[in-house]
Design a protein around this motif. Structure first.
Motif, short mmCIF file in Angstrom:
data_model
loop_
_atom_site.label_atom_id
_atom_site.label_comp_id
_atom_site.label_asym_id
_atom_site.label_seq_id
_atom_site.Cartn_x
_atom_site.Cartn_y
_atom_site.Cartn_z
N ALA A 169 0.83 -1.21 0.00
CA ALA A 169 0.00 0.00 0.00
C ALA A 169 0.86 1.26 0.00
O ALA A 169 0.59 2.21 -0.73
N VAL A 170 1.92 1.26 0.80
CA VAL A 170 2.83 2.41 0.84
C VAL A 170 3.44 2.64 -0.54
O VAL A 170 3.49 3.78 -1.03
N ASP A 171 3.89 1.59 -1.18
CA ASP A 171 4.49 1.71 -2.51
C ASP A 171 3.50 2.30 -3.51
O ASP A 171 3.85 3.20 -4.28
N ILE A 172 2.29 1.80 -3.51
CA ILE A 172 1.28 2.31 -4.45
C ILE A 172 0.96 3.77 -4.18
O ILE A 172 0.93 4.60 -5.10
N MET A 225 -4.01 13.73 -7.31
CA MET A 225 -3.68 13.64 -5.88
C MET A 225 -2.55 14.59 -5.57
O MET A 225 -1.62 14.74 -6.36
N GLU A 226 -2.63 15.19 -4.40
CA GLU A 226 -1.55 16.05 -3.93
C GLU A 226 -0.34 15.20 -3.58
O GLU A 226 -0.48 14.04 -3.22
N GLN A 227 0.83 15.80 -3.67
CA GLN A 227 2.03 15.10 -3.22
C GLN A 227 1.97 14.99 -1.70
O GLN A 227 1.64 15.96 -1.01
N LEU A 228 2.25 13.83 -1.20
CA LEU A 228 2.24 13.59 0.24
C LEU A 228 3.65 13.37 0.75
O LEU A 228 4.50 12.83 0.03
N THR A 229 3.86 13.76 1.99
CA THR A 229 5.14 13.45 2.63
C THR A 229 5.14 11.98 3.01
O THR A 229 4.09 11.32 3.05
N GLU A 230 6.32 11.47 3.29
CA GLU A 230 6.44 10.08 3.72
C GLU A 230 5.62 9.84 4.99
O GLU A 230 4.95 8.81 5.12
N GLU A 231 5.63 10.81 5.89
CA GLU A 231 4.87 10.67 7.14
C GLU A 231 3.37 10.61 6.86
O GLU A 231 2.63 9.83 7.49
N GLU A 232 2.89 11.42 5.90
CA GLU A 232 1.47 11.41 5.56
C GLU A 232 1.08 10.08 4.92
O GLU A 232 0.01 9.53 5.22
N TYR A 249 -1.60 7.48 6.56
CA TYR A 249 -2.78 7.02 5.83
C TYR A 249 -2.83 5.49 5.78
O TYR A 249 -3.87 4.89 6.06
N VAL A 250 -1.73 4.88 5.47
CA VAL A 250 -1.70 3.41 5.38
C VAL A 250 -2.01 2.79 6.74
O VAL A 250 -2.71 1.77 6.82
N LYS A 251 -1.52 3.39 7.81
CA LYS A 251 -1.77 2.86 9.16
C LYS A 251 -3.25 2.86 9.53
O LYS A 251 -3.68 2.11 10.40
N THR A 252 -4.07 3.67 8.84
CA THR A 252 -5.52 3.66 9.12
C THR A 252 -6.16 2.35 8.69
O THR A 252 -7.27 2.04 9.12
N GLY A 253 -5.48 1.61 7.81
CA GLY A 253 -6.03 0.36 7.31
C GLY A 253 -6.92 0.52 6.08
O GLY A 253 -7.27 -0.46 5.43
N GLU A 254 -7.27 1.75 5.76
CA GLU A 254 -8.17 1.98 4.63
C GLU A 254 -7.64 1.45 3.29
O GLU A 254 -8.42 0.90 2.50
N ALA A 283 -5.05 1.18 -3.69
CA ALA A 283 -4.69 1.44 -2.29
C ALA A 283 -5.32 2.69 -1.71
O ALA A 283 -4.78 3.30 -0.80
N TYR A 284 -6.48 3.09 -2.25
CA TYR A 284 -7.17 4.22 -1.63
C TYR A 284 -8.67 4.13 -1.87
O TYR A 284 -9.12 3.45 -2.78
N ALA A 285 -9.41 4.83 -1.02
CA ALA A 285 -10.86 4.92 -1.15
C ALA A 285 -11.21 6.40 -1.27
O ALA A 285 -11.10 7.15 -0.30
N ILE A 286 -11.62 6.82 -2.46
CA ILE A 286 -11.94 8.23 -2.69
C ILE A 286 -13.08 8.69 -1.78
O ILE A 286 -13.16 9.86 -1.42
N GLN A 287 -13.94 7.77 -1.39
CA GLN A 287 -15.08 8.10 -0.54
C GLN A 287 -14.70 8.09 0.94
O GLN A 287 -15.53 8.36 1.80
#
Length: 110
Positions: free
Chosen positions: A11-14, A49-56, A60-65, A72-76
């Motif tokens: 998920a992080v890679d994607i 999508m906006e560029q995200l920092t590594e921490e962001e 996000y991935v830690k939320t499990g979503e 690897a994302y849910a627009i909703q």
């Protein structure tokens, strides 16, 4: 082409790749066969999508979503907070291009 990640590292890679500053496209292929008539189409939606920092990304991935979600994302869901805009059908990104399906079914059935 991105499928559904099976683990956090996938998920992080994607998400890293999708938030690189370039838009991506979501494609959905649909096929109807009704009384011998075959209808096929592909719906395309461009997602920015906006560029995200590594921490962001990690947060996000830690939320499990992202796990189990194509791309690897849910627009909703929470990912809506880093999607600046889309060009096309929102429902296509959620999973099914409802407007186009309805339009094509009307043509087929009426």
């Amino acid at each position: 082409m991105f499928g559904k990640p099976n683990c956090e590292s996938e998920a992080v890679d994607i998400i890293r790749r999708l938030t690189s500053g370039k838009p991506h496209h979501v494609y959905t292929g649909v096929v109807f066969l009704y009384r011998g008539t075959l209808v096929t189409f592909t719906e395309t939606t461009k997602v920015f999508m906006e560029q995200l920092t590594e921490e962001e990304i990690l947060a996000y991935v830690k939320t499990g979503e992202p796990i189990g979600k194509a791309g690897a994302y849910a627009i909703q869901g929470l990912a809506a907070s880093f999607i600046s805009k889309i060009e096309g059908d929102y429902n296509n990104v959620v999973g099914l291009p409802l407007y186009r399906i309805t339009f094509e079914l009307k043509k087929l059935l009426l």
